[in-house]
Design a protein around this motif. Structure first.
Motif: not given
Length: 379
Positions: A154-179
């Motif tokens: 998905l990231t590769q596709a939107v950058i190819k489409a012209g995205a200048t920034v790709v935001n990768l949210p941890d929307t639910t606050g789930y991850l640990l820092p090492h993850q």
């Protein structure tokens, strides 16, 4: 090499999602101007399609901001993107922030879609937003729980489409820092065109890890952070702007810098707190009432001998007028003598010892001892 981290402030969008904390147009403009003075790079001014009031506020902010990029949020829908583009017309540096869910949970239970259709819609949204503005940010909602190979695709596709920034949210606050570090590192290793866009962190604080995850993302290659004043936002809030800014400021060995002027942190914290009617907890890092306050006798004695015994930042550097020595029953003779001297009382050791005994009795009863209490003690 010093790497510049872009500060994307979403106090006026995600921060305003706190129940009961909505601002009117004039208040939003006031906050936006202070954010620009603070030195943020991007101001997410709102979600224009959500209401006529939000549309008008985004437009009004776009009219007055001269240095920062002004951003409007959209879903991956035509009407959303059209509204954002219209609201952002006056902006000197407009950005459309569009996106869609990336985790299988969202794809199935929110969009009733498939991975293939999600990628198609994401590409369409970026290309359509790009027809209005050059600067297009794409958010992959719930990226923290997304399948990694799919997230890379998905990231590769939107950058190819012209995205200048790709935001990768941890929307639910789930991850640990090492993850988080692993996920961002994986994308840098598996997305061929990743260096054609800026990777952004937008972390929620459901487990109290938003700031830690944001720093982990920076260390793995992210160069934009999405933050709010006082860490306000949906549910448990967002990554705190003041925490990230001062972590990078204190830990210069990390090799990162921002455009933030720290002296404005405490004033803007108070402004946002007062306008939204949302008090800052006393022990909040950087801007809380107790962040530079000392009440333990051991700490007070060490601080009075040399501030850096217990402070890794100067309060003045973040806009706090001064450190505070708070007198309680846990305070020692050094703190009592210090406060008495500030009031003009110079006591010899025998006198101080007698007064200290009476001070402890008063402190046990009144909990906090103020200057008027000390004057009463001295008599």
């Amino acid at each position: 090499m010093i790497n510049r981290i872009q500060i994307f402030d979403t106090t006026l969008r995600d921060g305003e999602q706190v129940p009961g904390c909505q601002l009117n147009r004039e208040e939003k403009i006031e906050v936006a101007k202070e954010l620009e003075k603070l030195g943020v790079d991007i101001i997410e001014a709102g979600f224009p399609i959500s209401s006529p009031g939000d549309f008008a506020s985004v437009k009004a902010i776009a009219e007055v901001i001269t240095e920062a990029t002004v951003c409007g949020l959209t879903r991956a829908r035509k009407e959303d993107i059209d509204a954002a583009a219209e609201a952002l017309k006056p902006a000197r540096k407009p950005r459309i922030h569009t996106g869609i869910g990336a985790s299988d949970v969202h794809i199935k239970h929110k969009f009733n879609s498939t991975r293939e259709k999600i990628i198609e819609q994401a590409i369409w949204a970026v290309e359509y937003a790009k027809s209005y503005v050059e600067d297009v940010e794409f958010f992959a909602e719930d990226a923290g729980r997304a399948d990694l190979p799919f997230l890379a695709q998905l990231t590769q596709a939107v950058i190819k489409a012209g995205a200048t920034v790709v935001n990768l949210p941890d929307t639910t606050g789930y991850l640990l820092p090492h993850q988080m570090h692993h996920r961002i590192s994986y994308l840098f290793e598996h997305v061929d065109n990743i260096h054609q866009a800026t990777i952004s962190m937008h972390n929620h604080n459901d487990l109290g890890l938003a700031t830690a995850n944001t720093i982990a993302g920076i260390q793995a290659g992210a160069r934009q952070v999405e933050v709010t004043i006082n860490g306000i936002g949906e549910r448990a809030g967002n990554t705190s702007l003041e925490e990230v800014a001062m972590i990078l400021n204190v830990h210069k060995d990390l090799g990162f810098t921002t455009g933030i002027n720290p002296k404005h942190l405490f004033p803007i914290s108070n402004l946002v707190s007062n306008l939204m009617g949302m008090p800052v907890q006393a022990n909040k890092a950087i801007v809380g009432a107790n962040a530079f306050a000392h009440s333990s006798g051991i700490h007070q004695d060490g601080f009075l001998k040399h501030a850096q015994n217990y402070e890794i930042m100067n309060p003045e550097d973040v806009g706090v007028p001064s450190s505070a020595i708070l007198l309680t029953s846990r305070s020692g003779r050094a703190a009592l003598r210090h406060r008495l001297q500030l009031l003009g009382f110079e006591l010899e050791k025998p006198e101080l010892d007698k007064l200290y005994t009476r001070f402890l009795l008063m402190a046990d009863e009144r909990k906090m001892i103020h200057d008027e209490d000390l004057k009463e003690l001295v008599g």
